[in-house]
Design an enzyme around this catalytic site. Structure first.
Site, PDB file in Angstrom:
ATOM      1  N   SER B 106      16.132-107.082 -63.595  1.00 21.59           N
ATOM      2  CA  SER B 106      16.045-108.736 -63.520  1.00 21.59           C
ATOM      3  C   SER B 106      15.348-108.770 -62.194  1.00 21.59           C
ATOM      4  O   SER B 106      15.962-108.388 -61.258  1.00 21.59           O
ATOM      5  CB  SER B 106      17.196-109.391 -63.770  1.00 21.59           C
ATOM      6  OG  SER B 106      17.146-110.731 -64.037  1.00 21.59           O
ATOM      7  N   HIS B 110       9.381-115.327 -55.582  1.00 19.17           N
ATOM      8  CA  HIS B 110       8.895-116.522 -55.148  1.00 19.17           C
ATOM      9  C   HIS B 110       7.869-116.508 -54.122  1.00 19.17           C
ATOM     10  O   HIS B 110       8.314-115.838 -52.824  1.00 19.17           O
ATOM     11  CB  HIS B 110      10.179-117.293 -54.486  1.00 19.17           C
ATOM     12  CG  HIS B 110      11.236-117.873 -55.358  1.00 19.17           C
ATOM     13  ND1 HIS B 110      11.091-118.771 -56.454  1.00 19.17           N
ATOM     14  CD2 HIS B 110      12.283-117.018 -55.725  1.00 19.17           C
ATOM     15  CE1 HIS B 110      12.018-119.266 -57.120  1.00 19.17           C
ATOM     16  NE2 HIS B 110      13.006-118.187 -56.725  1.00 19.17           N
ATOM     17  N   HIS B 120       9.131-114.223 -63.193  1.00 17.46           N
ATOM     18  CA  HIS B 120      10.291-113.595 -63.618  1.00 17.46           C
ATOM     19  C   HIS B 120      10.301-112.699 -64.627  1.00 17.46           C
ATOM     20  O   HIS B 120       9.273-112.855 -65.588  1.00 17.46           O
ATOM     21  CB  HIS B 120      11.331-115.011 -64.019  1.00 17.46           C
ATOM     22  CG  HIS B 120      12.663-114.473 -64.904  1.00 17.46           C
ATOM     23  ND1 HIS B 120      12.448-114.401 -66.242  1.00 17.46           N
ATOM     24  CD2 HIS B 120      13.602-113.692 -64.520  1.00 17.46           C
ATOM     25  CE1 HIS B 120      13.602-113.911 -66.864  1.00 17.46           C
ATOM     26  NE2 HIS B 120      14.354-113.635 -65.767  1.00 17.46           N
ATOM     27  N   ASN B 122      12.540-109.635 -67.000  1.00 18.02           N
ATOM     28  CA  ASN B 122      13.997-108.986 -67.267  1.00 18.02           C
ATOM     29  C   ASN B 122      13.980-107.991 -68.521  1.00 18.02           C
ATOM     30  O   ASN B 122      13.028-108.330 -69.382  1.00 18.02           O
ATOM     31  CB  ASN B 122      15.122-110.123 -67.594  1.00 18.02           C
ATOM     32  CG  ASN B 122      16.448-109.659 -68.287  1.00 18.02           C
ATOM     33  OD1 ASN B 122      16.817-109.831 -69.458  1.00 18.02           O
ATOM     34  ND2 ASN B 122      17.280-108.939 -67.291  1.00 18.02           N
ATOM     35  N   ARG B 124      16.703-105.760 -70.806  1.00 18.16           N
ATOM     36  CA  ARG B 124      18.175-105.251 -70.946  1.00 18.16           C
ATOM     37  C   ARG B 124      18.412-104.446 -72.145  1.00 18.16           C
ATOM     38  O   ARG B 124      17.525-104.654 -73.230  1.00 18.16           O
ATOM     39  CB  ARG B 124      19.123-106.676 -70.751  1.00 18.16           C
ATOM     40  CG  ARG B 124      18.638-107.744 -71.840  1.00 18.16           C
ATOM     41  CD  ARG B 124      19.361-109.044 -71.458  1.00 18.16           C
ATOM     42  NE  ARG B 124      18.816-109.733 -72.576  1.00 18.16           N
ATOM     43  CZ  ARG B 124      17.981-110.709 -72.352  1.00 18.16           C
ATOM     44  NH1 ARG B 124      17.139-110.762 -71.522  1.00 18.16           N
ATOM     45  NH2 ARG B 124      17.654-111.577 -73.542  1.00 18.16           N
ATOM     46  N   HIS B 159      -1.183-114.346 -70.587  1.00 17.54           N
ATOM     47  CA  HIS B 159      -0.669-114.070 -72.090  1.00 17.54           C
ATOM     48  C   HIS B 159      -1.310-113.095 -72.657  1.00 17.54           C
ATOM     49  O   HIS B 159      -0.854-112.354 -73.701  1.00 17.54           O
ATOM     50  CB  HIS B 159      -0.692-115.615 -72.558  1.00 17.54           C
ATOM     51  CG  HIS B 159       0.218-116.476 -72.239  1.00 17.54           C
ATOM     52  ND1 HIS B 159       1.311-116.442 -73.214  1.00 17.54           N
ATOM     53  CD2 HIS B 159       0.543-117.294 -71.427  1.00 17.54           C
ATOM     54  CE1 HIS B 159       2.471-117.256 -72.783  1.00 17.54           C
ATOM     55  NE2 HIS B 159       1.790-118.127 -71.762  1.00 17.54           N
ATOM     56  N   GLY B 272      32.420-112.909 -63.666  1.00 22.01           N
ATOM     57  CA  GLY B 272      32.600-112.079 -62.415  1.00 22.01           C
ATOM     58  C   GLY B 272      31.642-111.034 -62.100  1.00 22.01           C
ATOM     59  O   GLY B 272      32.074-110.055 -61.421  1.00 22.01           O
ATOM     60  N   GLY B 273      30.385-111.455 -62.305  1.00 19.11           N
ATOM     61  CA  GLY B 273      29.255-110.467 -61.897  1.00 19.11           C
ATOM     62  C   GLY B 273      29.333-110.597 -60.305  1.00 19.11           C
ATOM     63  O   GLY B 273      29.959-111.406 -59.553  1.00 19.11           O
ATOM     64  N   ARG B 274      28.444-110.026 -59.787  1.00 19.64           N
ATOM     65  CA  ARG B 274      28.070-110.064 -58.309  1.00 19.64           C
ATOM     66  C   ARG B 274      27.317-111.225 -58.031  1.00 19.64           C
ATOM     67  O   ARG B 274      26.301-111.154 -58.254  1.00 19.64           O
ATOM     68  CB  ARG B 274      27.549-108.721 -57.784  1.00 19.64           C
ATOM     69  CG  ARG B 274      27.209-108.727 -56.100  1.00 19.64           C
ATOM     70  CD  ARG B 274      26.631-107.285 -55.679  1.00 19.64           C
ATOM     71  NE  ARG B 274      26.794-107.295 -54.234  1.00 19.64           N
ATOM     72  CZ  ARG B 274      25.646-107.515 -53.849  1.00 19.64           C
ATOM     73  NH1 ARG B 274      24.522-107.646 -54.110  1.00 19.64           N
ATOM     74  NH2 ARG B 274      25.542-107.514 -52.092  1.00 19.64           N
TER      75      ARG B 274
END
Lengths: 321, 321
Positions: B106, B110, B120, B122, B124, B159, B272-274
């Site tokens: 991910s 900026h 951006h 990602n 997964r 696009h 509870g991710g980092r």
């Protein structure tokens, strides 16, 4: 339980409008430079989704680029809808299907000087209504303080004012609502409180309307007594660019809390409230920095180590719980 | 439907680590000044709550204060847990009670120059597992572009690259995932898209593992082809302080989207991710301004009027739906 007085939304509204006025005047006087501008807004009644507000309006006031206050937003709103949203009825199924009115004053003050804490206050009244039945009503509110370079005396004075406002309503009131505040203004993903807390209450109707309304006024009226002395004590403290950067960094936490956790903000955004008034709580400028940790032993570390965890600032809690 | 190839998490992992490497190299080369720093992190296996990740780790990379990139965060993570969280099983009850593995890359970039868009991406892979049964698996991912001073040619080229990546998998793939992207990256409380979109897909397993994995690679590999040419075309454009201020203001919207709506961010924070890796997506500096509206007819107004609403940038969509 007292049922002597019928509820009066007009009285609550009149109090809230006066409170907004008084707070704005006090802040303008303290700033000495900038003035509040006002926007009156109205929402048209529309065919509504469950949970969408269907009408009402508000009076938003914002001061920007003041000498003392970089931004101060003080909002009054009074909205109504034909159905309470699911989020409000999930825990209280007796409210499902009722129409509602919600009115309140909500404010967030972002000072320029990093030595002056940010503060937030809110007082609100809700009434869930059904033809032919008595309304189910409750008050909510409180205030909390978010210092960047905290001074213990300020924190203690803030909590003393909060306790004194609560005391006429019972010894147990301050500890209960102070504790609720610590639990509410907590960033789980940071394992930090938002600041040093204050008061938070909700669903309050157990004392009857008259006494509950008195309590709302005691809380609302004591906010400026709690905050202004701190502003006055700290506003002449010199600050460095590094302290300003730390303030901007910590303001990032304020954004995180308000957008991830704050029920009022999320309820407003999701139910079609006035976005510009709701997000007036966000700071004019904020910063994020990957994996920042304060220097051990620094003033910044002191904030994390001593202030961003729930504490019994007045040494009174254990005896009352 | 093809079932010829067994799934291989090792192959996906190896691809993702290579993708992270390639993207970081390309960005460093483009920046010409700053380098990525890397943090490897691990989560201990713990007795876990439903939905809490119980173990795994990641490789976070961040570049800061570059010549071109003010901040670029490119994260790989591979986490596992003994139970999928309720949010993942609510719509797919067949997954309840299964353990899971989730791995992905991910990134959010900026740039400093307001004429270069933020981007951006990602990709997964998730596998929901149960002893004695075949895993239920799916791919997800995509990329989207958030310009401040958009140039139509850039948007069309972005696009086109996305469409070309999708084309080997069917004519209908680009329009479907472009449309999903527009719907996903939408700020309801602002009635705006986050930017000009791109691709978004989830729950993808209908083509069998081999072809789905090929598609993930096509998307992942095309991101840098889509983004870098835009960076190169815009990085020498001069900017004014007013344009910088507008960029900071619009970055506030990025914060709003990620903290209020983005499922990946919220899932990560709540499970509870980092935190530091998840919030690497937030901009280094952002601004809010009460009731800001661009001057009618200005460049800033053009962004709102022409770009922040879903559009058929390639003129191909209507024929395919």
């Amino acid at each position: 339980m007292s049922t002597e007085k019928p509820i009066s939304i007009d009285r609550v509204k009149s109090y809230l409008l006066g409170l907004q006025e008084n707070i704005c005047s006090a802040l303008e006087l303290e700033d000495g430079q900038a003035e509040f501008i006002e926007d009156q807004w109205q929402r048209a009644d529309e065919a509504d989704q469950p949970g969408e507000m269907s009408g009402g309006g508000g009076r938003s006031r914002v001061m920007r680029q003041g000498q003392v206050f970089e931004q101060a937003g003080v909002n009054f709103s009074h909205v109504h809808g034909s159905q309470l949203p699911p989020s409000a009825t999930a825990a209280r199924p007796e409210l499902a299907g009722r129409s509602f009115q919600a009115l309140g004053v909500s404010l967030v003050i972002h000072p320029r000087n990093p030595h002056i804490p940010t503060s937030h206050a809110n007082v609100r009244f809700l009434s869930a209504e059904k033809p032919g039945e008595a309304p189910i009503w409750w008050f909510g509110g409180g205030y909390d303080l978010t210092p960047y370079y905290p001074v213990l005396d300020d924190v203690v004075a803030w909590h003393e004012t909060a306790r004194n406002a609560c005391l006429p309503f019972g010894e147990e009131v301050y500890p209960r609502y102070k504790d609720w505040c610590d639990r509410y203004f907590f960033l789980k993903h940071r394992n930090e409180t938002r600041g040093v807390g204050g008061l938070f209450f909700d669903d309050l109707n157990e004392w009857g309307f008259g006494r509950c309304f008195d309590f709302q006024q005691a809380v609302g009226n004591s906010y400026i007594d709690a905050y202004l002395p701190i502003v006055q004590r700290r506003k002449h403290t010199e600050w460095t660019e590094a302290q300003r950067q730390f303030q901007l960094y910590r303001r990032g936490r304020y954004v995180e809390f308000n957008l991830v956790y704050d029920r009022g903000t999320l309820f407003g955004l999701q139910s079609g409230g006035r976005t510009e008034s709701i997000l007036m709580s966000l700071p004019p400028l904020a910063r994020w920095e990957y994996d920042y940790h304060p220097e051990p032993g620094s003033q910044e570390a002191k904030l994390y180590d001593h202030f961003l965890k729930p504490q019994d600032w007045l040494g009174v809690e254990s005896g009352n719980r």
